[in-house]
Every structure is written in structure tokens, then in C-alpha cells.
Design an enzyme around this catalytic site. Structure first.
Site, PDB file in Angstrom:
ATOM      1  NE  ARG A   1      -3.026   0.254   3.249  1.00  0.00           N
ATOM      2  CZ  ARG A   1      -2.508   0.766   4.377  1.00  0.00           C
ATOM      3  NH1 ARG A   1      -2.147   2.033   4.404  1.00  0.00           N
ATOM      4  NH2 ARG A   1      -2.363   0.044   5.456  1.00  0.00           N
TER       5      ARG A   1
ATOM      6  CE1 TYR B   1     -18.050   8.761 -15.400  1.00  0.00           C
ATOM      7  CE2 TYR B   1     -16.632   8.855 -13.473  1.00  0.00           C
ATOM      8  CZ  TYR B   1     -17.515   8.170 -14.288  1.00  0.00           C
ATOM      9  OH  TYR B   1     -17.856   6.881 -13.977  1.00  0.00           O
TER      10      TYR B   1
ATOM     11  CE  LYS C   1     -13.086   5.174 -18.475  1.00  0.00           C
ATOM     12  NZ  LYS C   1     -13.071   6.197 -17.478  1.00  0.00           N
TER      13      LYS C   1
HETATM   14  N1  LCS Z   1     -12.440  11.086 -15.233  1.00  0.00           N
HETATM   15  C1  LCS Z   1     -13.083  10.961 -16.399  1.00  0.00           C
HETATM   16  C2  LCS Z   1     -13.026  12.061 -17.397  1.00  0.00           C
HETATM   17  C3  LCS Z   1     -13.787   9.794 -16.667  1.00  0.00           C
HETATM   18  O1  LCS Z   1     -14.402   9.690 -17.840  1.00  0.00           O
HETATM   19  C4  LCS Z   1     -13.838   8.773 -15.690  1.00  0.00           C
HETATM   20  C5  LCS Z   1     -14.600   7.507 -15.917  1.00  0.00           C
HETATM   21  C6  LCS Z   1     -13.160   8.954 -14.480  1.00  0.00           C
HETATM   22  C7  LCS Z   1     -12.455  10.133 -14.289  1.00  0.00           C
HETATM   23  C8  LCS Z   1     -13.159   7.912 -13.407  1.00  0.00           C
HETATM   24  O2  LCS Z   1     -12.325   6.872 -13.765  1.00  0.00           O
HETATM   25  P1  LCS Z   1     -12.519   5.346 -13.242  1.00  0.00           P
HETATM   26  O3  LCS Z   1     -12.632   5.415 -11.767  1.00  0.00           O
HETATM   27  O4  LCS Z   1     -13.752   4.819 -13.872  1.00  0.00           O
HETATM   28  O5  LCS Z   1     -11.263   4.690 -13.710  1.00  0.00           O
HETATM   29  N2  LCS Z   1     -15.462   7.604 -16.983  1.00  0.00           N
HETATM   30  C9  LCS Z   1     -16.314   6.701 -17.383  1.00  0.00           C
HETATM   31  C10 LCS Z   1     -17.165   6.889 -18.467  1.00  0.00           C
HETATM   32  O6  LCS Z   1     -17.282   7.926 -19.112  1.00  0.00           O
HETATM   33  N3  LCS Z   1     -17.811   5.789 -18.708  1.00  0.00           N
HETATM   34  O7  LCS Z   1     -17.546   4.821 -17.776  1.00  0.00           O
HETATM   35  C11 LCS Z   1     -16.567   5.355 -16.850  1.00  0.00           C
END
Ligand code: LCS
Length: 404
Positions: free
Chosen positions: A59, A112, A209
Site C-alpha cells: 500500500r 464526469y 481508458k
Molecule cells: N475522469 C473521467 C473524465 C472519466 O471519464 C472517468 C470515468 C473517471 C475520471 C473515473 O475513472 P474510473 O474510476 O472509472 O477509472 N469515466 C467513465 C465513463 O465515461 N464511462 O464509464 C466510466
């Protein structure tokens, strides 16, 4: 960590790792361990006191994760990288580290859905308030900054409307007030945009992503000044505990090697699909940053290499037509997330941004007709054939509605 190589194509493959240090293993080894043994009790004491380098407990740090942190720091041209168990773990750790009760955060006018949810929770629990700004002019930003504003939080391109924010302008205004600018660079990826080079202070990625690129990991990354990220590592990351698993770091180290190749292909495909969406009679609006008619086209030219792989568009009709359109697709996948090899398509108003109240959604430009398309790496001709056929079907359904 400054880039050791002139070209990003080389950095994504080599930064942070030398096979000579690992028995010649070409691929970075997976250190699938939770803890590390000390040779003596005194050595354990020295490590905990920070008097001796070395790993203690995963951690607090893990060698596979460290390689990824060094690589992302080099790609974003920042002093230090930090890995998290999800994009939201990165967003929350950074925002919690920067704020205390009663502070204020100034945000871009779209975010988001879960980031919006986090800000709502911070307001309810700790009275950490926020405001939205279009960030279209310096005056507009200045007018929204309060004495208690402690950071500016920006997404660009904004999920899912694909609006852009001029990062150099935001950074210039923020400097006047000595406020850090945090940029969620998920939609662009480090290949298309580097906010730290434009004067911003912290970059965040949902590595789920484009960085991972293959739809098999949930992960987050942040890059910024060493002093600040050391503090995050030792406080909000260590004590809240949203760390990245070593295997996820290993998968990301594999995925990131092809980031430039994938991004070029995502952009090529998106450009082809964009052109065709734009002229389809059942599509009313298309939002893609490298559209010369996009209101933020000049910002795209200044701060992004290309327009990226995500296109949003509005179709004729109502919410049920948007849903019927998705249901008509044959091989394109109805799914949230983006940046994968597969083309993914979703309905933001009822999926990624469903937590945003309707009134705020409208202000952000998220209508019931809006569809978000993450263009994958398949042949664009096949992607278009599926989209076109579903779009043509909608026409039939709309007629049915209007006759009913
Ligand atoms: N920031 C952006 C711009 C995002 O699109 C997302 C997730 C996150 C942060 C958070 O990331 P995660 O915790 O999911 O790795 N966006 C998503 C979307 O547009 N569709 O599904 C998840």
C-alpha cells in the site's frame, strides 16, 4: 521526471525500466506481493523512519507500480507520478489533499458524473463548495474565484460534450491567485495533450481508458510536483488506501506501450466516422474537437495533437429514439467506458451522467438525444456500416412515433 527520450513513441516503451536491473527480463516483472521482508529489526525501523530507501508494504509502494509511475511522469513531463486503484481514487485523493472544510473549488462547466457526485458529497459533508465556470474568458474565471477558492478543476475535452478549455489561459489566471490547476486529461491521453507543459499543476488520468486501452483494468494515475505528490502518497493515498494492484500496473505497462499507435488509429477512425455522422439526415449535431466548425477548434489546434477518439452526437427524436438507435446496433457494444479497442457507445443522460440532476445536465449540454461514441480500432468501414444501418432504422421508428 523529464523524458529520457526525444520521442514519446520510445518513452512509452522504455521509461522507468531497464531489463539489466531485472535479470534481463524484457518485460517488467510482476511483483505480486503484499509485503517485503527486512533483514533486521533495525532495518525495518530505518525504513519506517524514512532513513533508508526500500519497500515496506504494497500500500506504500510496489516495484511494478513504481515503473508505471515513472513512465507516466515522463510522458506527462512531470516530477512524479502516482498510481491509484481507479480514476475516481485519483480524483478523490487529489481533491481531498487540496481542500479542507469550507473551501471552494472552481470547476469546468462539465464533469464526469462520478466527479460531480464526489463534489456533491464533499459539499454535503464538509461544506467544500464548488461553482462551474465556462472558462471562456479570463474575466469569467476571475469573476468566479472567491477568497476561499483553493483549486481549479478542469476536464478537457469534457465528458461527454467534447467542449474544450484553454489550459494556458486557465493556468495564467490561476497563477495570479496562486491557485493550483488540476486537469483530468483522460479523454486526450498523454499522447494528445500535456497539461503540465501548458502551465497546469496536476494531471489526472482514468488509466482505465486509453492508457490501458484494452478494457481489462480499472485504474488511475496522477502526475505533478514531487513535493505535492509525495504528500498525497503519504496521506490521502496511504491512509484512505485506494492503491493500484501490482497486476493492474503490469497490464497497464503492457497497454501503454502501444498508446501512440492506438491513438493515431483512434483519431483516424474517428475522423472518418465524424465526416459521415455530420451528413446523416437523422443526426442533428456532432461534437468532435477537430471539426473546423467546433467552437473550440482553435483551442484544439493550440493544445492537442489531434481530436481524439470520442465523438458525441445528437439524433433526431426523443429519449426513446436514442435508446431504440442503440438497440439496433449489431456488433458495436452498448457500454460505458471509452478508449478500448472495441467501439463503445452509450447514452450519457441515463448512464454515465445519470447521477447529475436534470437541470445541471441541461446546463452541461447533456440532452436526452445525446449519444457518446468511443471509436475503437476496428475497420472504420465496419463501424460506420453498423452506425448507418441503426441510424436509418431510427427514422422508421420516429415515423411510427409521429404517426401514433
Ligand atoms: N475522469 C473521467 C473524465 C472519466 O471519464 C472517468 C470515468 C473517471 C475520471 C473515473 O475513472 P474510473 O474510476 O472509472 O477509472 N469515466 C467513465 C465513463 O465515461 N464511462 O464509464 C466510466
Amino acid at each position: 521526471m523529464a523524458r529520457s527520450y526525444k520521442h514519446m513513441e520510445t518513452s512509452v516503451i522504455h521509461e522507468g525500466y531497464d531489463s539489466k536491473d531485472m535479470l534481463g527480463s524484457l518485460t517488467p516483472p510482476l511483483f505480486q506481493t503484499s509485503t517485503y521482508t527486512f533483514n533486521t529489526a533495525e532495518q525495518g525501523e530505518r525504513r519506517f523512519a524514512g532513513d533508508e530507501g526500500g519497500y515496506i508494504y504494497s500500500r506504500l509502494g510496489n516495484p511494478t507500480v513504481t515503473i508505471l509511475e515513472e513512465r507516466i511522469a515522463a510522458l506527462e513531463n512531470g516530477e512524479r507520478g502516482l498510481a491509484f486503484g481507479s480514476g475516481m481514487a485519483a480524483v478523490s485523493a487529489i481533491l481531498i489533499a487540496l481542500t479542507k472544510a469550507n473551501d471552494h473549488i472552481l470547476c469546468s462547466s462539465g464533469l464526469y458524473g462520478c466527479t460531480f457526485g464526489l463534489l456533491t458529497m464533499m459539499k454535503e459533508k464538509y461544506n467544500i463548495t464548488h461553482d462551474f465556470s465556462s472558462m471562456e474568458t479570463e474575466e469569467e474565471i476571475r469573476s468566479k474565484i472567491k477568497p476561499e477558492t483553493v483549486c481549479i478543476y478542469v476536464e478537457t475535452p469534457i465528458n461527454p460534450t467534447m467542449k474544450l478549455i484553454d489550459l494556458q489561459m486557465v493556468a495564467r489566471v490561476a497563477k495570479e491567485y496562486s491557485i493550483p490547476v488540476v486537469v483530468d486529461n483522460t479523454f486526450a491521453s498523454p499522447y494528445l495533450q500535456n497539461p503540465l507543459e501548458l502551465g497546469c499543476d496536476v494531471v489526472i488520468h482514468s488509466a482505465t481508458k486509453y492508457i490501458g486501452g484494452h478494457g481489462d483494468v480499472i485504474a488511475g494515475l496522477a502526475v505533478g510536483k514531487k513535493e505535492f505528490l509525495n504528500e498525497v502518497a503519504m496521506t490521502t493515498l496511504k491512509d484512505i488506501g485506494g492503491v493500484m494492484a501490482p497486476f493492474d500496473a503490469w497490464l497497464l505497462l503492457r497497454g501503454i506501450k502501444t498508446l501512440p499507435v492506438r491513438m493515431e488509429r483512434h483519431c483516424d477512425n474517428a475522423e472518418e466516422i465524424f465526416k459521415r455522422l455530420k451528413t446523416h439526415p437523422n443526426v442533428t449535431n456532432v461534437y468532435y474537437p477537430s471539426d473546423e466548425a467546433h467552437p473550440d477548434y482553435s483551442i484544439m489546434k493550440r493544445q492537442m495533437k489531434r481530436g481524439g477518439g470520442v465523438i458525441s452526437f445528437e439524433i433526431k427524436g426523443e429519449k426513446q429514439d436514442a435508446q431504440a438507435f442503440l438497440n439496433q446496433l449489431s456488433f458495436l457494444k452498448i457500454a460505458v467506458s471509452l478508449g478500448d479497442t472495441e467501439t463503445l457507445i452509450e447514452h450519457p443522460a441515463t448512464m454515465t451522467h445519470a447521477v447529475v440532476p436534470e437541470e445541471s445536465r441541461e446546463k452541461m449540454g447533456i440532452t436526452d438525444q445525446l449519444i457518446r461514441l468511443s471509436v475503437g480500432l476496428e475497420a472504420w468501414q465496419d463501424i460506420w456500416a453498423d452506425l448507418e444501418s441503426a441510424l436509418n432504422q431510427i427514422n422508421i421508428n420516429s415515423d411510427a412515433y409521429s404517426k401514433a
